[in-house]
Design a protein around this motif. Structure first.
Motif, mmCIF file in Angstrom:
data_model
loop_
_atom_site.group_PDB
_atom_site.id
_atom_site.type_symbol
_atom_site.label_atom_id
_atom_site.label_comp_id
_atom_site.label_asym_id
_atom_site.label_seq_id
_atom_site.Cartn_x
_atom_site.Cartn_y
_atom_site.Cartn_z
ATOM 1 N N VAL A 1 4.184 21.093 7.547
ATOM 2 C CA VAL A 1 5.598 20.795 7.325
ATOM 3 C C VAL A 1 5.928 19.449 7.951
ATOM 4 N N GLY A 2 6.707 18.690 7.238
ATOM 5 C CA GLY A 2 7.121 17.382 7.743
ATOM 6 C C GLY A 2 8.629 17.264 7.831
ATOM 7 N N TRP A 3 9.072 16.471 8.770
ATOM 8 C CA TRP A 3 10.487 16.076 8.877
ATOM 9 C C TRP A 3 10.584 14.596 8.482
ATOM 10 N N PHE A 4 11.597 14.298 7.702
ATOM 11 C CA PHE A 4 11.896 12.939 7.288
ATOM 12 C C PHE A 4 13.380 12.688 7.531
ATOM 13 N N GLY B 1 0.820 20.872 11.594
ATOM 14 C CA GLY B 1 -0.106 21.641 10.807
ATOM 15 C C GLY B 1 0.301 23.102 10.717
ATOM 16 N N TRP B 2 -0.324 23.853 9.811
ATOM 17 C CA TRP B 2 0.089 25.226 9.586
ATOM 18 C C TRP B 2 -0.097 26.091 10.820
ATOM 19 N N SER B 3 -1.092 25.781 11.656
ATOM 20 C CA SER B 3 -1.359 26.608 12.829
ATOM 21 C C SER B 3 -0.845 25.981 14.116
ATOM 22 N N SER B 4 -0.070 24.924 14.008
ATOM 23 C CA SER B 4 0.472 24.198 15.169
ATOM 24 C C SER B 4 -0.591 23.484 15.983
ATOM 25 N N ASP B 5 -1.826 23.425 15.473
ATOM 26 C CA ASP B 5 -2.885 22.794 16.242
ATOM 27 C C ASP B 5 -2.835 21.279 16.156
ATOM 28 N N SER B 6 -2.041 20.768 15.265
ATOM 29 C CA SER B 6 -1.949 19.315 15.134
ATOM 30 C C SER B 6 -0.517 18.909 14.861
ATOM 31 N N THR B 7 -0.120 17.814 15.462
ATOM 32 C CA THR B 7 1.195 17.235 15.236
ATOM 33 C C THR B 7 1.038 15.728 15.096
ATOM 34 N N TYR B 8 2.034 15.121 14.495
ATOM 35 C CA TYR B 8 1.967 13.685 14.195
ATOM 36 C C TYR B 8 3.398 13.166 14.217
ATOM 37 N N TYR B 9 3.607 12.050 14.915
ATOM 38 C CA TYR B 9 4.950 11.491 15.070
ATOM 39 C C TYR B 9 4.963 10.025 14.664
ATOM 40 N N THR C 1 10.067 16.494 19.508
ATOM 41 C CA THR C 1 8.959 17.445 19.513
ATOM 42 C C THR C 1 9.100 18.382 18.318
ATOM 43 N N ILE C 2 8.045 18.479 17.538
ATOM 44 C CA ILE C 2 8.029 19.392 16.397
ATOM 45 C C ILE C 2 7.254 20.636 16.790
ATOM 46 N N SER C 3 7.752 21.789 16.363
ATOM 47 C CA SER C 3 7.082 23.051 16.661
ATOM 48 C C SER C 3 7.382 24.031 15.528
ATOM 49 N N ARG C 4 6.670 25.161 15.525
ATOM 50 C CA ARG C 4 6.921 26.153 14.481
ATOM 51 C C ARG C 4 6.658 27.552 15.011
ATOM 52 N N VAL C 5 7.363 28.508 14.416
ATOM 53 C CA VAL C 5 7.145 29.923 14.679
ATOM 54 C C VAL C 5 6.909 30.563 13.323
ATOM 55 N N ASN C 6 5.665 30.756 12.978
ATOM 56 C CA ASN C 6 5.343 31.247 11.635
ATOM 57 C C ASN C 6 5.888 32.655 11.394
ATOM 58 N N ALA C 7 5.964 33.455 12.424
ATOM 59 C CA ALA C 7 6.512 34.808 12.262
ATOM 60 C C ALA C 7 7.974 34.763 11.828
#
Length: 126
Positions: free
Chosen positions: A34-37, A52-60, A69-75
């Protein structure tokens, strides 16, 4: 196709913080990067951050690195963008989108994403 909904925008003073949310009801969301623009009127969409889908990678982008800071809660089928030390130049409509392709890297071009939401307006006053 995954349709995303952004929320959390608002008016904040320079130096303040906001947390944006990007949500969907589609479970498949948890498999996608997922990306933010962001976009200012009259200009193209600018990459902000991706995860990334598993939160193992981020890119700014360089303009937000160290402040956002980007993060996700897939649940919860939700991706967050925590924005700290906001500056007036951060003022824009913020969008999130999903990259449904399998890549070895996190994409930063709008054309590589789809499922765009309606956006949420962030205004930073000086």
């Amino acid at each position: 196709q995954v349709q995303l909904v952004e929320s959390g925008g608002g008016l904040v003073q320079a130096g303040g913080s906001l947390r944006l949310s990007c949500a969907t009801s589609r479970r498949a969301f948890s498999r996608y990067a997922v990306g933010w623009f962001r976009q200012v009127q009259g200009k193209g969409r600018e990459f902000v951050a991706a995860i990334g889908w598993s939160s193992d990678s981020t890119y700014y982008s360089d303009s937000v690195k160290g402040r956002f800071t980007i993060s996700r809660v897939n649940a919860e089928n939700t991706v967050y963008l925590q924005m700290n030390s906001l500056k007036p130049e951060d003022t824009a409509v913020y969008y999130c989108a999903a990259d449904r392709h399998s890549r070895s890297y996190l994409a930063d071009e709008p054309s590589q994403y789809d499922g765009w939401g309606q956006g949420t307006l962030v205004t930073v006053s000086s």
